[in-house]
Design a protein around this motif. Structure first.
Motif, PDB file in Angstrom:
ATOM      1  N   ASN A 257      46.346  10.039  39.092  1.00 37.22           N
ATOM      2  CA  ASN A 257      45.339  11.012  39.500  1.00 37.22           C
ATOM      3  C   ASN A 257      43.961  10.720  38.907  1.00 37.22           C
ATOM      4  O   ASN A 257      43.116  11.604  38.824  1.00 37.22           O
ATOM      5  CB  ASN A 257      45.786  12.431  39.141  1.00 37.22           C
ATOM      6  CG  ASN A 257      45.175  13.472  40.054  1.00 37.22           C
ATOM      7  OD1 ASN A 257      44.941  13.196  41.238  1.00 37.22           O
ATOM      8  ND2 ASN A 257      44.893  14.651  39.519  1.00 37.22           N
ATOM      9  N   THR A 308      48.020  19.206  46.408  1.00 36.26           N
ATOM     10  CA  THR A 308      48.746  18.372  45.449  1.00 36.26           C
ATOM     11  C   THR A 308      49.205  19.247  44.286  1.00 36.26           C
ATOM     12  O   THR A 308      48.406  19.959  43.672  1.00 36.26           O
ATOM     13  CB  THR A 308      47.890  17.170  44.994  1.00 36.26           C
ATOM     14  OG1 THR A 308      48.640  16.365  44.079  1.00 36.26           O
ATOM     15  CG2 THR A 308      46.577  17.570  44.353  1.00 36.26           C
ATOM     16  N   HIS A 310      50.639  20.197  40.682  1.00 32.44           N
ATOM     17  CA  HIS A 310      50.645  19.781  39.278  1.00 32.44           C
ATOM     18  C   HIS A 310      51.125  20.961  38.445  1.00 32.44           C
ATOM     19  O   HIS A 310      51.339  22.053  38.951  1.00 32.44           O
ATOM     20  CB  HIS A 310      49.222  19.419  38.837  1.00 32.44           C
ATOM     21  CG  HIS A 310      48.711  18.128  39.394  1.00 32.44           C
ATOM     22  ND1 HIS A 310      48.555  17.012  38.630  1.00 32.44           N
ATOM     23  CD2 HIS A 310      48.330  17.785  40.645  1.00 32.44           C
ATOM     24  CE1 HIS A 310      48.094  16.026  39.378  1.00 32.44           C
ATOM     25  NE2 HIS A 310      47.943  16.460  40.625  1.00 32.44           N
ATOM     26  N   SER A 359      37.620  21.930  40.400  1.00 33.56           N
ATOM     27  CA  SER A 359      38.370  21.254  39.339  1.00 33.56           C
ATOM     28  C   SER A 359      37.542  21.114  38.076  1.00 33.56           C
ATOM     29  O   SER A 359      38.002  21.403  36.979  1.00 33.56           O
ATOM     30  CB  SER A 359      38.792  19.855  39.797  1.00 33.56           C
ATOM     31  OG  SER A 359      39.917  19.947  40.611  1.00 33.56           O
ATOM     32  N   THR A 369      40.434  11.496  41.366  1.00 36.97           N
ATOM     33  CA  THR A 369      41.626  12.287  41.686  1.00 36.97           C
ATOM     34  C   THR A 369      41.951  12.195  43.177  1.00 36.97           C
ATOM     35  O   THR A 369      41.083  11.934  44.007  1.00 36.97           O
ATOM     36  CB  THR A 369      41.410  13.775  41.346  1.00 36.97           C
ATOM     37  OG1 THR A 369      40.363  14.295  42.175  1.00 36.97           O
ATOM     38  CG2 THR A 369      41.043  13.958  39.881  1.00 36.97           C
ATOM     39  N   SER A 370      43.197  12.470  43.491  1.00 38.84           N
ATOM     40  CA  SER A 370      43.612  12.433  44.893  1.00 38.84           C
ATOM     41  C   SER A 370      42.928  13.543  45.684  1.00 38.84           C
ATOM     42  O   SER A 370      42.601  13.368  46.856  1.00 38.84           O
ATOM     43  CB  SER A 370      45.134  12.546  45.001  1.00 38.84           C
ATOM     44  OG  SER A 370      45.585  13.795  44.524  1.00 38.84           O
ATOM     45  N   ALA A 371      42.701  14.695  45.057  1.00 34.70           N
ATOM     46  CA  ALA A 371      42.106  15.823  45.790  1.00 34.70           C
ATOM     47  C   ALA A 371      40.655  15.535  46.168  1.00 34.70           C
ATOM     48  O   ALA A 371      40.223  15.863  47.278  1.00 34.70           O
ATOM     49  CB  ALA A 371      42.204  17.109  44.960  1.00 34.70           C
ATOM     50  N   SER A 383      40.954  20.851  50.517  1.00 32.25           N
ATOM     51  CA  SER A 383      41.730  20.112  49.524  1.00 32.25           C
ATOM     52  C   SER A 383      41.868  20.949  48.254  1.00 32.25           C
ATOM     53  O   SER A 383      40.880  21.495  47.766  1.00 32.25           O
ATOM     54  CB  SER A 383      40.978  18.801  49.241  1.00 32.25           C
ATOM     55  OG  SER A 383      41.585  18.093  48.196  1.00 32.25           O
ATOM     56  N   TYR A 384      43.091  21.047  47.769  1.00 36.38           N
ATOM     57  CA  TYR A 384      43.331  21.838  46.549  1.00 36.38           C
ATOM     58  C   TYR A 384      44.326  21.140  45.624  1.00 36.38           C
ATOM     59  O   TYR A 384      45.316  20.559  46.088  1.00 36.38           O
ATOM     60  CB  TYR A 384      43.939  23.210  46.868  1.00 36.38           C
ATOM     61  CG  TYR A 384      43.045  24.141  47.629  1.00 36.38           C
ATOM     62  CD1 TYR A 384      42.273  25.102  46.976  1.00 36.38           C
ATOM     63  CD2 TYR A 384      42.978  24.062  49.017  1.00 36.38           C
ATOM     64  CE1 TYR A 384      41.451  25.977  47.692  1.00 36.38           C
ATOM     65  CE2 TYR A 384      42.159  24.927  49.735  1.00 36.38           C
ATOM     66  CZ  TYR A 384      41.403  25.877  49.068  1.00 36.38           C
ATOM     67  OH  TYR A 384      40.601  26.730  49.772  1.00 36.38           O
ATOM     68  N   THR A 385      44.082  21.265  44.343  1.00 33.81           N
ATOM     69  CA  THR A 385      45.054  20.918  43.315  1.00 33.81           C
ATOM     70  C   THR A 385      45.657  22.238  42.841  1.00 33.81           C
ATOM     71  O   THR A 385      44.920  23.169  42.515  1.00 33.81           O
ATOM     72  CB  THR A 385      44.361  20.234  42.123  1.00 33.81           C
ATOM     73  OG1 THR A 385      43.710  19.059  42.600  1.00 33.81           O
ATOM     74  CG2 THR A 385      45.363  19.870  41.037  1.00 33.81           C
ATOM     75  N   GLU A 387      47.820  23.957  40.079  1.00 35.87           N
ATOM     76  CA  GLU A 387      48.457  23.892  38.762  1.00 35.87           C
ATOM     77  C   GLU A 387      49.445  25.055  38.681  1.00 35.87           C
ATOM     78  O   GLU A 387      49.058  26.212  38.546  1.00 35.87           O
ATOM     79  CB  GLU A 387      47.417  23.986  37.639  1.00 35.87           C
ATOM     80  CG  GLU A 387      46.382  22.870  37.630  1.00 35.87           C
ATOM     81  CD  GLU A 387      46.894  21.574  37.003  1.00 35.87           C
ATOM     82  OE1 GLU A 387      48.023  21.566  36.467  1.00 35.87           O
ATOM     83  OE2 GLU A 387      46.162  20.567  37.060  1.00 35.87           O
TER      84      GLU A 387
END
Ligand SMILES: *[C@@H]1O[C@H](CO)[C@@H](O)[C@H](O)[C@H]1NC(C)=O
Ligand SMILES: *[C@@H]1O[C@H](CO)[C@@H](O)[C@H](O)[C@H]1NC(C)=O
Ligand SMILES: [Zn+2]
Length: 439
Positions: A257, A308, A310, A359, A369-371, A383-385, A387
């Motif tokens: 990432n 994605t 995490h 982020s 990062t991938s996002a 696009s979201y990460t 957690e």
């Protein structure tokens, strides 16, 4: 900073190889507290280096950071912490003991047939576990699923992606939008793969959810870093990176990432191979990140939402990660994020309260990062990460097996909201404007 020199000396001595019958025997877990900006900066500097494994980062002054230190470095670290006045306390004298407790829950895993899925225990990646589940679904539900062997990991594991779709759009002007989901790019974040598996399970095996793949397609990767994941189960529980062999170092692995080619190494990433956030010798140095990139390029422009998974921290993070700036469509990202957070809260499994932010502003700056990449280069509108929560577990990443189900269930409530928004914006609204009424 005056302490700079000692950091360099410390770090040079910490270039160690942690593999070969790995055990946490004698490792200690420290809580370290930074009380001012200088101390915080110093900690962040340490974090980029090897030998210290940061499990939990404080987001504000006075809050404890959790750091695991190998036996041979404890004296040295304590000396340095004292010399700069950073307060610390040892919260676990022997880390191996808390690992044993978790391993015991593993030995209590339910009996499972080949191709089964469970949310009462953590699954393995391999062919008689997660991959077997995906293969079973593809065999049993060929009308709505398709399995893609989209890549091979550094150590040669099959990386599988499952698509869920009712078939191509009948309206040539409006292709169906795809929701793309991956999990497990960080190996130790064990709660992430079950979250993705539960979405697959709900879509494919619960007929009540058939409407969710009528107008929206899904592409889901439950385990994006299978080598690292396997390694956390066999050896080093808190391993984060891939397992690639690096050209000029005994340390292995890259932080997947931080490895994407968008502002690569711009911030919050390390060029030190032993560091947890090592960005790789160059962008896309890892077969796992290349596989994801290639999938996006092969499926040009179809992904409208990238998620994605995490852990941990109850955060819904949208771009950008590489800098403390907001994208043009921050209004949409924040609005949708808030709706999702509300739905998860109302699902009321663990009373999770998610914070919604970029982020960089909500967590910390992290480039590559991938996002960020999925939005900027991969063409995904949103696009979201995510957690995920730690639940009531005491130690970082060691989610209780009994809380897998409540966590993935409440997360599913958020996924339904994501779906509604994507369907409305990229299907219903477009279909209305492009379809001429007929009798
Ligand atoms: C999709 O194709 C267009 C036109 O060929 C190209 O400019 C763009 O970079 C591609 N995007 C992705 C995500 O492949
Ligand atoms: C769909 O279109 C309506 C009317 O223009 C608009 O108010 C709504 O926000 C759109 N929905 C989404 C999810 O963009
Ligand atoms: Zn992570």
């Amino acid at each position: 900073m005056p302490m700079r020199a000692s950091v360099v000396v410390l770090c040079a001595s910490l270039l160690i190889n942690w593999t070969n019958g790995f055990s946490y025997e004698g490792y200690k877990l420290y809580e370290i507290v930074a009380n001012d900006i200088i101390e915080m900066k110093y900690l962040r500097e340490l974090e980029k280096q090897a030998g210290l494994n940061f499990l939990k980062e404080a987001y504000s002054l006075g809050e404890p950071n959790e750091v695991v230190v190998a036996p041979q470095y404890q004296k040295e670290i304590e000396k340095i912490l004292k010399s700069i006045g950073l307060k610390y306390k040892i919260v676990v004298e022997n880390v191996e003991e808390i690992m044993e407790a978790e391993r015991r829950t593993f030995s209590l895993r339910p009996f499972m047939g080949l191709g089964d899925v469970t949310f009462r225990s953590f699954m393995f990646h391999h062919e008689v576990s997660m991959n077997a589940y995906l293969r079973r679904l593809a065999g049993q539900y060929p009308e709505i699923t398709k399995l893609e062997h989209f890549g091979t990991s550094f150590e040669g594991r099959d990386m599988l992606l499952i698509r869920v779709s009712s078939g191509p759009s009948s309206n040539p002007d409006v292709p169906k939008p795809t929701i793309f989901i991956d999990a497990g790019i960080h190996a130790r974040e064990w709660i992430a793969p079950p979250a993705a598996l539960y979405i697959i399970h709900q879509l494919v095996e619960n007929p009540a959810n058939a409407a969710l793949y009528q107008n929206v397609d899904w592409a889901i990767i439950p385990c994006l870093n299978p080598d690292g994941y396997q390694y956390t189960q066999d050896e080093e529980r808190w391993w984060r990176k891939t397992r690639s062999v690096l050209p000029n170092s005994d340390c292995r692995g890259t932080d997947g990432n931080r490895n994407f080619d968008y502002y690569w190494m711009h911030a919050g990433a390390s060029s030190t191979p032993c560091a947890e956030t090592y960005a790789g010798p160059q962008a896309f140095s890892e077969p796992e990140t290349v596989a994801l990139k290639d999938w996006f390029f092969t499926n040009n422009g179809t992904v409208k939402l990238y998620l994605t998974f995490h852990s941990f921290g109850n955060l819904l993070l949208y771009p950008w990660g590489y800098d403390r700036i907001v994208p043009d469509d921050v209004g949409d990202l924040k609005y949708l994020g808030d709706l999702v957070a509300e739905a998860i809260y109302n699902a009321n499994k663990l009373n999770s309260v998610y914070m919604v932010d970029t982020s960089a502003l909500g967590l910390y700056e992290a480039a590559g990062t991938s996002a960020d990449w999925a939005k900027a280069v991969g063409g995904s509108a949103l696009s979201y990460t995510i957690e995920l929560p730690l639940g009531s577990a005491r130690y970082a990443f060691l989610n209780l097996a009994s809380e897998i189900l409540p966590i993935v269930q409440e997360t599913w409530a958020g996924i339904e909201v994501f779906h509604s928004f994507i369907e409305e914006r990229f299907w219903t609204n477009l279909t209305i404007t492009t379809t001429t009424p007929s009798s």
